[in-house]
Design an enzyme around this catalytic site. Sequence first.
Site, PDB file in Angstrom:
ATOM      1  N   GLY A  16       0.788  -1.228   0.000  1.00 17.16           N
ATOM      2  CA  GLY A  16       0.000   0.000   0.000  1.00 17.16           C
ATOM      3  C   GLY A  16       0.818   1.276   0.000  1.00 17.16           C
ATOM      4  N   ASN A  18       1.413   2.993  -2.565  1.00 23.95           N
ATOM      5  CA  ASN A  18       0.642   3.914  -3.413  1.00 23.95           C
ATOM      6  C   ASN A  18      -0.551   4.492  -2.657  1.00 23.95           C
ATOM      7  OD1 ASN A  18       1.633   4.291  -6.313  1.00 23.95           O
ATOM      8  ND2 ASN A  18       1.908   2.092  -6.003  1.00 23.95           N
ATOM      9  N   ARG A  95      -5.590  -9.026  -8.425  1.00 20.15           N
ATOM     10  CA  ARG A  95      -6.634  -9.913  -8.950  1.00 20.15           C
ATOM     11  C   ARG A  95      -6.991  -9.471 -10.362  1.00 20.15           C
ATOM     12  NH1 ARG A  95      -7.034 -14.387  -6.769  1.00 20.15           N
ATOM     13  NH2 ARG A  95      -9.138 -14.660  -7.587  1.00 20.15           N
ATOM     14  N   LEU A  97      -9.705  -8.824 -12.992  1.00 20.08           N
ATOM     15  CA  LEU A  97     -11.118  -8.474 -12.840  1.00 20.08           C
ATOM     16  C   LEU A  97     -11.929  -8.979 -14.037  1.00 20.08           C
ATOM     17  CD1 LEU A  97     -10.330  -4.922 -11.524  1.00 20.08           C
ATOM     18  CD2 LEU A  97     -11.418  -6.753 -10.190  1.00 20.08           C
ATOM     19  N   ASN A 111      -5.701   2.103 -12.963  1.00 13.93           N
ATOM     20  CA  ASN A 111      -4.672   1.191 -12.483  1.00 13.93           C
ATOM     21  C   ASN A 111      -3.314   1.833 -12.710  1.00 13.93           C
ATOM     22  OD1 ASN A 111      -3.551  -1.316 -11.564  1.00 13.93           O
ATOM     23  ND2 ASN A 111      -3.111  -1.858 -13.688  1.00 13.93           N
ATOM     24  N   HIS A 113       0.600   0.552 -13.557  1.00 14.04           N
ATOM     25  CA  HIS A 113       1.361  -0.630 -13.950  1.00 14.04           C
ATOM     26  C   HIS A 113       2.836  -0.251 -14.030  1.00 14.04           C
ATOM     27  CE1 HIS A 113       2.070  -4.542 -15.656  1.00 14.04           C
ATOM     28  NE2 HIS A 113       2.844  -3.961 -16.562  1.00 14.04           N
ATOM     29  N   THR A 145      -9.602  -1.207 -18.957  1.00  9.44           N
ATOM     30  CA  THR A 145     -10.567  -1.758 -19.909  1.00  9.44           C
ATOM     31  C   THR A 145     -10.438  -3.279 -19.842  1.00  9.44           C
ATOM     32  OG1 THR A 145      -8.965  -1.641 -21.696  1.00  9.44           O
ATOM     33  CG2 THR A 145     -10.413   0.267 -21.428  1.00  9.44           C
ATOM     34  N   ASP A 149      -3.902  -4.843 -18.430  1.00 12.68           N
ATOM     35  CA  ASP A 149      -2.864  -3.809 -18.537  1.00 12.68           C
ATOM     36  C   ASP A 149      -2.890  -3.129 -19.901  1.00 12.68           C
ATOM     37  OD1 ASP A 149      -1.977  -4.413 -15.946  1.00 12.68           O
ATOM     38  OD2 ASP A 149      -0.645  -5.983 -16.699  1.00 12.68           O
ATOM     39  N   GLU A 178       5.884   6.320  -9.254  1.00 13.72           N
ATOM     40  CA  GLU A 178       4.474   5.921  -9.129  1.00 13.72           C
ATOM     41  C   GLU A 178       3.763   6.817  -8.125  1.00 13.72           C
ATOM     42  OE1 GLU A 178       3.652   1.766  -8.459  1.00 13.72           O
ATOM     43  OE2 GLU A 178       5.378   1.126  -9.625  1.00 13.72           O
TER      44      GLU A 178
HETATM   45  C1  GRF Z   1       3.313  -1.242  -7.582  1.00 13.75           C
HETATM   46  O1  GRF Z   1       4.554  -1.490  -8.183  1.00 13.75           O
HETATM   47  C2  GRF Z   1       2.262  -1.141  -8.641  1.00 13.75           C
HETATM   48  O2  GRF Z   1       2.731  -0.582  -9.833  1.00 13.75           O
HETATM   49  C3  GRF Z   1       1.925  -2.577  -8.856  1.00 13.75           C
HETATM   50  O3  GRF Z   1       1.952  -3.140  -7.579  1.00 13.75           O
HETATM   51  C4  GRF Z   1       2.828  -2.400  -6.748  1.00 13.75           C
HETATM   52  C5  GRF Z   1       2.049  -1.960  -5.545  1.00 13.75           C
HETATM   53  O4  GRF Z   1       2.854  -1.421  -4.558  1.00 13.75           O
HETATM   54  N1  GRF Z   1       0.693  -2.718  -9.573  1.00 13.75           N
HETATM   55  P1  GRF Z   1       2.206  -0.803  -3.229  1.00 13.75           P
HETATM   56  O5  GRF Z   1       1.369  -1.905  -2.595  1.00 13.75           O
HETATM   57  O6  GRF Z   1       1.390   0.391  -3.614  1.00 13.75           O
HETATM   58  O7  GRF Z   1       3.374  -0.464  -2.370  1.00 13.75           O
END
Ligand code: GRF
Length: 217
Positions: A16, A18, A95, A97, A111, A113, A145, A149, A178
């Site tokens: 988490g 992000n 997951r 979807l 999302n 990626h 979509t 990815d 990110e």
């Molecule tokens: C990130 O690298 C994101 O791009 C990918 O999963 C990772 C999640 O990291 N889809 P976090 O759980 O937000 O630290």
Amino acid sequence: MPAHTCKVVILLSGSGSNLQAFIDAVANGGLNASIVAVISNKPAAYGLERAQKAGIKTELVDHKQFADRESFDHTLAERIEAYQADLVILAGFMRILTPGFVSQFKGRLLNIHPSLLPKYPGLHTHQRAIDAGDSLHGATVHFVTEELDGGPAIIQAQVPIIKNDTEDSLAARVLKQEHKIYPLAASWFAKGQLELKNEKVLLDEQSLPAQGFQFTD
Ligand code: GRF
């Protein structure tokens, strides 16, 4: 976007970081939105703790408790709709979807990626970029979509691949970016500047290039 404060639901499965970037962006005014819930499919996800510390409601929808993908996605969708989410953020949600879920949330489902899409959809992106001898790597925020990815890109950040990079060192460099581009994309959405129209991304009513807005620090 509606005139009210944008309601965001964040889905995750792991650390988490992000999510933390979103929490911080809301706190420092960079993102004018309300994170109304964090939902995890894994009970041990550290992201749940981060949310609780920030006073955000959390829910567990454990995929192991469901017979199939459809029933899991159905319950997940119900939980999200219960919060009247304007925007659904996949933040390390591991997951795949179902098409039904994706179409229900299309245009309000984002999302991130960890690659310069369309390069390297799927897993192990950092190692794949190193193995290919690439000099550039990065991350892409995109609308979700039906294609894994594959949805249209909103914003992309590049990082260099440096001599002796490992999967971990490269992942850390990408993750830093990110944390900048994901809340930024959400802030555009929350201000009503961002829209998915006819499978194309519009920012301030202008079409973005195929790889999205190119972010530089
Ligand atoms: C990130 O690298 C994101 O791009 C990918 O999963 C990772 C999640 O990291 N889809 P976090 O759980 O937000 O630290």
